[in-house]
Design a protein around this motif. Structure first.
Motif, PDB file in Angstrom:
ATOM      1  N   GLY A  19       0.817  -1.167   0.104  1.00  8.26           N
ATOM      2  CA  GLY A  19       0.046   0.024  -0.104  1.00  8.26           C
ATOM      3  C   GLY A  19       0.993   1.270  -0.045  1.00  8.26           C
ATOM      4  O   GLY A  19       1.659   1.487  -0.870  1.00  8.26           O
ATOM      5  N   ASP A  20       0.678   2.074   0.933  1.00 10.27           N
ATOM      6  CA  ASP A  20       1.571   3.305   1.007  1.00 10.27           C
ATOM      7  C   ASP A  20       2.607   3.245   2.407  1.00 10.27           C
ATOM      8  O   ASP A  20       2.986   4.159   2.736  1.00 10.27           O
ATOM      9  CB  ASP A  20       0.603   4.527   1.559  1.00 10.27           C
ATOM     10  CG  ASP A  20      -0.406   4.887   0.074  1.00 10.27           C
ATOM     11  OD1 ASP A  20       0.076   4.838  -0.946  1.00 10.27           O
ATOM     12  OD2 ASP A  20      -1.450   5.177   0.503  1.00 10.27           O
ATOM     13  N   LEU A  47      -1.374  -5.942  -8.642  1.00  3.97           N
ATOM     14  CA  LEU A  47      -1.939  -4.923  -7.889  1.00  3.97           C
ATOM     15  C   LEU A  47      -3.813  -4.952  -7.862  1.00  3.97           C
ATOM     16  O   LEU A  47      -4.064  -4.497  -6.885  1.00  3.97           O
ATOM     17  CB  LEU A  47      -1.529  -3.544  -8.513  1.00  3.97           C
ATOM     18  CG  LEU A  47      -0.074  -3.194  -8.393  1.00  3.97           C
ATOM     19  CD1 LEU A  47      -0.079  -1.949  -9.037  1.00  3.97           C
ATOM     20  CD2 LEU A  47       0.518  -3.117  -6.963  1.00  3.97           C
ATOM     21  N   THR A  48      -4.118  -5.702  -9.126  1.00 12.18           N
ATOM     22  CA  THR A  48      -5.610  -5.556  -8.970  1.00 12.18           C
ATOM     23  C   THR A  48      -6.338  -6.975  -8.712  1.00 12.18           C
ATOM     24  O   THR A  48      -7.386  -7.073  -8.737  1.00 12.18           O
ATOM     25  CB  THR A  48      -5.862  -5.280 -10.416  1.00 12.18           C
ATOM     26  OG1 THR A  48      -5.240  -5.926 -11.440  1.00 12.18           O
ATOM     27  CG2 THR A  48      -5.389  -3.862 -10.542  1.00 12.18           C
ATOM     28  N   SER A  83      -3.088  -5.545  -1.553  1.00 12.30           N
ATOM     29  CA  SER A  83      -3.513  -4.574  -0.436  1.00 12.30           C
ATOM     30  C   SER A  83      -4.514  -3.860  -1.134  1.00 12.30           C
ATOM     31  O   SER A  83      -5.375  -2.908  -0.955  1.00 12.30           O
ATOM     32  CB  SER A  83      -2.506  -3.782   0.105  1.00 12.30           C
ATOM     33  OG  SER A  83      -1.466  -3.305  -0.621  1.00 12.30           O
ATOM     34  N   SER A  84      -4.008  -3.314  -2.362  1.00  6.86           N
ATOM     35  CA  SER A  84      -4.832  -2.205  -3.261  1.00  6.86           C
ATOM     36  C   SER A  84      -6.083  -2.685  -3.632  1.00  6.86           C
ATOM     37  O   SER A  84      -7.008  -1.790  -3.481  1.00  6.86           O
ATOM     38  CB  SER A  84      -4.023  -1.820  -4.642  1.00  6.86           C
ATOM     39  OG  SER A  84      -3.693  -2.960  -5.057  1.00  6.86           O
TER      40      SER A  84
END
Length: 531
Positions: free
Chosen positions: A309-310, A350-351, A411-412
């Motif tokens: 994530g971030d 990511l998806t 996570s995204s």
């Protein structure tokens, strides 16, 4: 407006997306720097439904849609919180006990004031308690135990609104001191250290000294030697240069132990070693620890950081990788292409919502949520789909992999699922509560119900704030998540996430107490309703 409301009543899907769009438009409006975020969807849905009820038209979003949204939200929160949840579980026993004690205190106050001051029937008191703690399963328990579901529902509906608003205020207060938190994870940094010691310590000994919270990404012997990735058995000699990645305070300890920070940067010299951010997209990698990948043997490479994530994490050997993680790999320049191919490095990582794990996990969670549990009063209750999917999500997030089955979600992708599921649930909850509130406020006791509900919510909000801050010395950011979890109120979680940029401590606090909160409130409401 009658025509409009009849149309909305006949088009629940259209109504859902209308509530989501308009509600979030209001949610982005800031007053003195404060915005409601996703909670605005709840309040707009309440207002719309109550307005339609004034025309004797029921504008509702189907209950099944809301439960689906809540279950998806809870599962996604569990997946993302799983790795840290079990690590912090021992420290959560005290806060959980305090929370359960406050439920008993709040219920006792509701019983005393409701029965002896306001002269309310027990069904109304129990329903008010459920509304003040914003818990629908607790309402069902109160209805069943009291034998008067209609009266319990009136209490629930009137108390519900301040149950949300009051806890939002408490969350805002917790976040106000959250900027002084001491439990904020240290930022990951790197530093090149010049060795001054002459006793040739091993890399392994320094790793133990730093509590295994750092990685050693580069080593150069002397001024002009080649740069390579050090192994644990390597020794450090005088005038060697070594690059250490980890929390700032750990690097400072090692710098003082070895020598001093150097002005030379081994990172800038990419002739021998290169570094790259690579996306973990190959399912064969997901769910495995960094140590199990044997990167040092296969490629003479090492992972220095993991970005999830971030958040940047130190790449510890026991760190379990998830699809969608972005790993910072240090490897010999000529092997970097092979390393990149090994991890996959595709945007799909990511998806990918991992529908197999999601489907099986949600199935197990719903079954767990519907499992009948015997109470001390001889009655049965179930914890509900949300609590069940949260528990399974926590377990799936922790284990990472079962054989060839990856049990995590990037996570995204999990963040998108959680937000959408939450908005759908809030829209359903708002339209349901709005209609009930419109009817309840036509009764003569609504002022007393509102005051009693405010008393219960205030006891919970104030009690949790005081005990978490001053008894358990918990940071404000995590406390905001505890408040949302104790209230089993996703709107509070969404508000805290919006204010903190989805700080992981918020979701962790929420997940730590949510299952116990769900069970505790059901039991208390059932006992209260049976008095």
């Amino acid at each position: 407006m009658t025509t409009v409301f009849h149309f909305l009543a006949d088009q629940p899907i259209l109504t859902l997306f209308l509530v989501l769009g308009v509600g979030m438009a209001f949610g982005h409006v800031k007053l003195k720097g404060v915005s409601l975020g996703a909670a605005a969807v709840l309040f707009f849905a309440i207002g719309l439904s109550a307005w339609a009820q004034a025309y004797e038209i029921e504008v509702r979003i189907p209950h099944e849609l809301g439960i689906l949204g809540l279950a998806i939200f809870a599962f996604a929160i569990g997946i993302t919180s799983g790795p840290s949840f079990f690590h912090n579980l021992k420290t959560a026993l005290g806060p959980i006990f305090a929370m359960l004690t406050l439920y008993v205190v709040a219920a006792g106050a509701a019983y005393g004031v409701g029965k002896y001051v306001f002269k309310m029937p027990i069904a109304l008191i129990a329903g008010t308690f459920a509304g003040a703690t914003t818990n629908t399963p607790a309402l069902h328990a109160a209805q069943h135990a009291s034998g008067d579901p209609g009266t319990a529902t009136v209490g629930y509906a009137v108390a519900y609104l301040f149950g949300v608003i009051g806890m939002l205020i408490a969350s805002l207060a917790a976040l106000a001191y959250g900027k002084y938190d001491t439990d904020k994870p240290s930022e990951v940094s790197n530093r090149t250290i010049r060795v001054e010691r002459t006793d040739s310590p091993t890399v392994a000994s320094l790793y133990e000294l730093a509590d295994k919270k750092v990685t050693f990404s580069r080593l150069r012997r002397g001024e002009t030697g080649p740069i390579f990735t050090p192994a644990m058995e390597d020794t450090l000699d005088k005038d060697d240069l070594i690059t250490i990645v980890g929390p700032h305070e750990k690097i400072t300890v090692l710098a003082n132990e070895l020598g001093h920070a150097s002005t030379h940067s081994l990172i800038a010299d990419r002739r021998f070693l290169d570094f790259r951010r690579i996306t973990v997209s190959d399912p064969k990698i997901a769910g495995r620890t960094i140590e199990s990948l044997d990167l040092d043997i296969k490629f003479n490479a090492t992972v220095s950081r993991v970005r999830r994530g971030d958040i940047d994490l130190v790449a510890e050997p026991t760190t379990v990788l998830q699809q969608g993680d972005r790993v910072r790999v240090v490897a010999p320049t000529h092997t970097m292409k092979e390393v990149t191919k090994f991890f996959g490095d595709s945007a799909r990582g990511l998806t990918d919502i991992n529908p197999i794990a999601m489907g099986l996990g949600m199935t197990l969670g719903v079954l767990l949520g519907e499992l009948p549990i015997l109470t001390p009063t001889g009655e049965y209750f179930s914890i509900g789909s949300a609590a069940g999917t949260l528990i399974v999500g926590l377990i799936f997030g922790k284990i990472g992999r079962i054989g060839k089955l990856v049990t995590t979600i990037p996570s995204s992708a999990a963040a998108v699922l959680a937000e959408f599921g939450l908005l759908v649930f809030l829209a359903m909850a708002g339209t349901t509560a709005g209609g009930q509130i419109a009817e309840a406020f036509t009764g003569g006791k609504w002022v007393q119900i509102l005051l009693l509900g405010m008393l219960v919510t205030t006891i919970m909000a104030t009690g949790l704030y005081v005990t978490m801050r001053w008894v358990f010395k918990m940071g404000g950011t995590k406390t905001a998540g505890i408040l949302g979890g104790a209230q089993t109120q996703p709107a509070v979680l969404a508000f805290a996430n919006a204010r903190t940029g989805a700080d992981p401590r918020v979701a962790l606090g929420y997940a730590l107490v949510y299952p116990a909160a769900m069970i505790g409130k059901i039991l208390v409401a059932q006992i209260l309703g049976g008095l």
